[in-house]
Design a protein around this motif. Sequence first.
Motif, short mmCIF file in Angstrom:
data_model
loop_
_atom_site.label_atom_id
_atom_site.label_comp_id
_atom_site.label_asym_id
_atom_site.label_seq_id
_atom_site.Cartn_x
_atom_site.Cartn_y
_atom_site.Cartn_z
N ALA A 29 0.83 -1.20 0.00
CA ALA A 29 0.00 0.00 0.00
C ALA A 29 0.87 1.26 0.00
O ALA A 29 1.96 1.25 0.55
CB ALA A 29 -0.91 0.00 1.22
N ARG A 88 2.47 4.49 1.12
CA ARG A 88 2.74 4.99 2.47
C ARG A 88 1.92 6.26 2.67
O ARG A 88 2.01 7.20 1.92
CB ARG A 88 4.23 5.27 2.62
CG ARG A 88 5.03 3.98 2.57
CD ARG A 88 6.50 4.24 2.76
NE ARG A 88 7.22 3.00 2.56
CZ ARG A 88 7.64 2.22 3.54
NH1 ARG A 88 7.43 2.56 4.78
NH2 ARG A 88 8.28 1.10 3.28
N LEU A 124 -1.78 7.28 9.00
CA LEU A 124 -2.79 6.37 9.54
C LEU A 124 -3.99 7.16 10.02
O LEU A 124 -3.86 8.29 10.47
CB LEU A 124 -2.22 5.61 10.74
CG LEU A 124 -1.14 4.59 10.45
CD1 LEU A 124 -0.64 3.99 11.77
CD2 LEU A 124 -1.65 3.50 9.55
N ALA A 173 -6.51 3.43 13.76
CA ALA A 173 -5.33 2.58 13.58
C ALA A 173 -4.15 3.13 14.39
O ALA A 173 -3.38 2.37 14.98
CB ALA A 173 -4.96 2.48 12.10
N THR A 230 -9.82 -6.94 13.58
CA THR A 230 -9.73 -5.51 13.28
C THR A 230 -8.40 -4.95 13.77
O THR A 230 -7.75 -4.16 13.09
CB THR A 230 -10.91 -4.74 13.91
OG1 THR A 230 -12.12 -5.25 13.38
CG2 THR A 230 -10.81 -3.24 13.66
N GLY A 279 -5.76 -5.95 11.49
CA GLY A 279 -5.86 -5.11 10.30
C GLY A 279 -5.21 -3.75 10.51
O GLY A 279 -4.50 -3.25 9.64
N HIS A 280 -5.44 -3.15 11.69
CA HIS A 280 -4.80 -1.87 12.00
C HIS A 280 -3.28 -2.00 11.98
O HIS A 280 -2.59 -1.13 11.44
CB HIS A 280 -5.23 -1.38 13.39
CG HIS A 280 -6.65 -0.95 13.48
ND1 HIS A 280 -7.27 -0.74 14.69
CD2 HIS A 280 -7.58 -0.68 12.54
CE1 HIS A 280 -8.51 -0.35 14.49
NE2 HIS A 280 -8.73 -0.32 13.19
N THR A 288 -1.99 -2.41 8.43
CA THR A 288 -2.07 -1.11 7.76
C THR A 288 -0.95 -0.20 8.22
O THR A 288 -0.34 0.51 7.42
CB THR A 288 -3.44 -0.46 8.02
OG1 THR A 288 -4.46 -1.31 7.48
CG2 THR A 288 -3.54 0.92 7.38
N GLU A 348 2.24 -1.24 6.52
CA GLU A 348 2.19 -0.84 5.12
C GLU A 348 2.34 0.67 4.95
O GLU A 348 2.78 1.14 3.91
CB GLU A 348 0.89 -1.33 4.49
CG GLU A 348 0.86 -2.84 4.35
CD GLU A 348 -0.51 -3.41 4.03
OE1 GLU A 348 -1.51 -2.66 4.04
OE2 GLU A 348 -0.59 -4.63 3.78
N ALA A 349 1.99 1.43 6.00
CA ALA A 349 2.14 2.88 5.96
C ALA A 349 3.53 3.32 6.40
O ALA A 349 3.80 4.50 6.51
CB ALA A 349 1.08 3.53 6.83
N ARG A 371 -1.03 -11.58 7.35
CA ARG A 371 -0.94 -10.30 6.65
C ARG A 371 0.13 -9.42 7.29
O ARG A 371 0.92 -8.77 6.60
CB ARG A 371 -2.29 -9.59 6.67
CG ARG A 371 -2.22 -8.23 6.00
CD ARG A 371 -3.55 -7.51 6.01
NE ARG A 371 -3.34 -6.15 5.53
CZ ARG A 371 -3.95 -5.09 6.01
NH1 ARG A 371 -4.81 -5.21 6.99
NH2 ARG A 371 -3.70 -3.90 5.53
N ALA A 400 3.43 -8.10 5.46
CA ALA A 400 3.69 -6.65 5.36
C ALA A 400 5.06 -6.32 5.92
O ALA A 400 5.81 -5.53 5.32
CB ALA A 400 2.60 -5.87 6.08
#
Length: 191
Positions: free
Chosen positions: A87, A89, A92, A96, A122, A125-126, A129, A132-133, A180, A184
């Motif tokens: 993803a 960058r 957030l 997250a 969830t 997922g945060h 993410t 990935e950021a 995931r 990542a």
Amino acid sequence: MFERLRELRKRLADERDVPAYIVFSDVALRQMARNYPESERDFARINGVGEKKLREYGEVFLNEIARHLAMNPRQIFAEDSFVVPVAQRSSLGDTARETLRRFRTGDSPAHIAETRGLVVGTIYGHLGTAIEAGEAIDLAQLLTAEAQAEIAAAFKRTGWGNIVGARELLGEKYDYGLLRIFRAAANARRV
């Protein structure tokens, strides 16, 4: 090749009265069109191919690829022409960022989920993410070194884009969210 695979996917989806993406995503079709899998083992390395999709669709897609190769030359692509996208960058969102803050203070994903009224998936997922950021997290808070090695070996066998196949190979021992996060973090180390 890609167009032939799209037509096959549409035909199969129409027969089953399901949306085309349920059969395979465009990402999976592009990977097939680039890698020309010739065996079930090769096909199982395609993004999104687990045991069920291998049994259900493997033979028909492998046959279509073989028919294409019988009438057309194989194209050669650069090694890095198919990379699992990371993803962009970006900053957030607040929720997250709050999960990341609590995780960094030592709270477990289960505790964070409980105190925030969320589900653990969830929270995973945060964290995924966040990685990935561009945020760093300590994987040792989530996975032992042995678990990390086991997951890395599974991804090496199935391909880094194939979370479903890796999870199946691991006997569904690890949550998709953990896989995931691991992927990542591995992608972030390679970038």
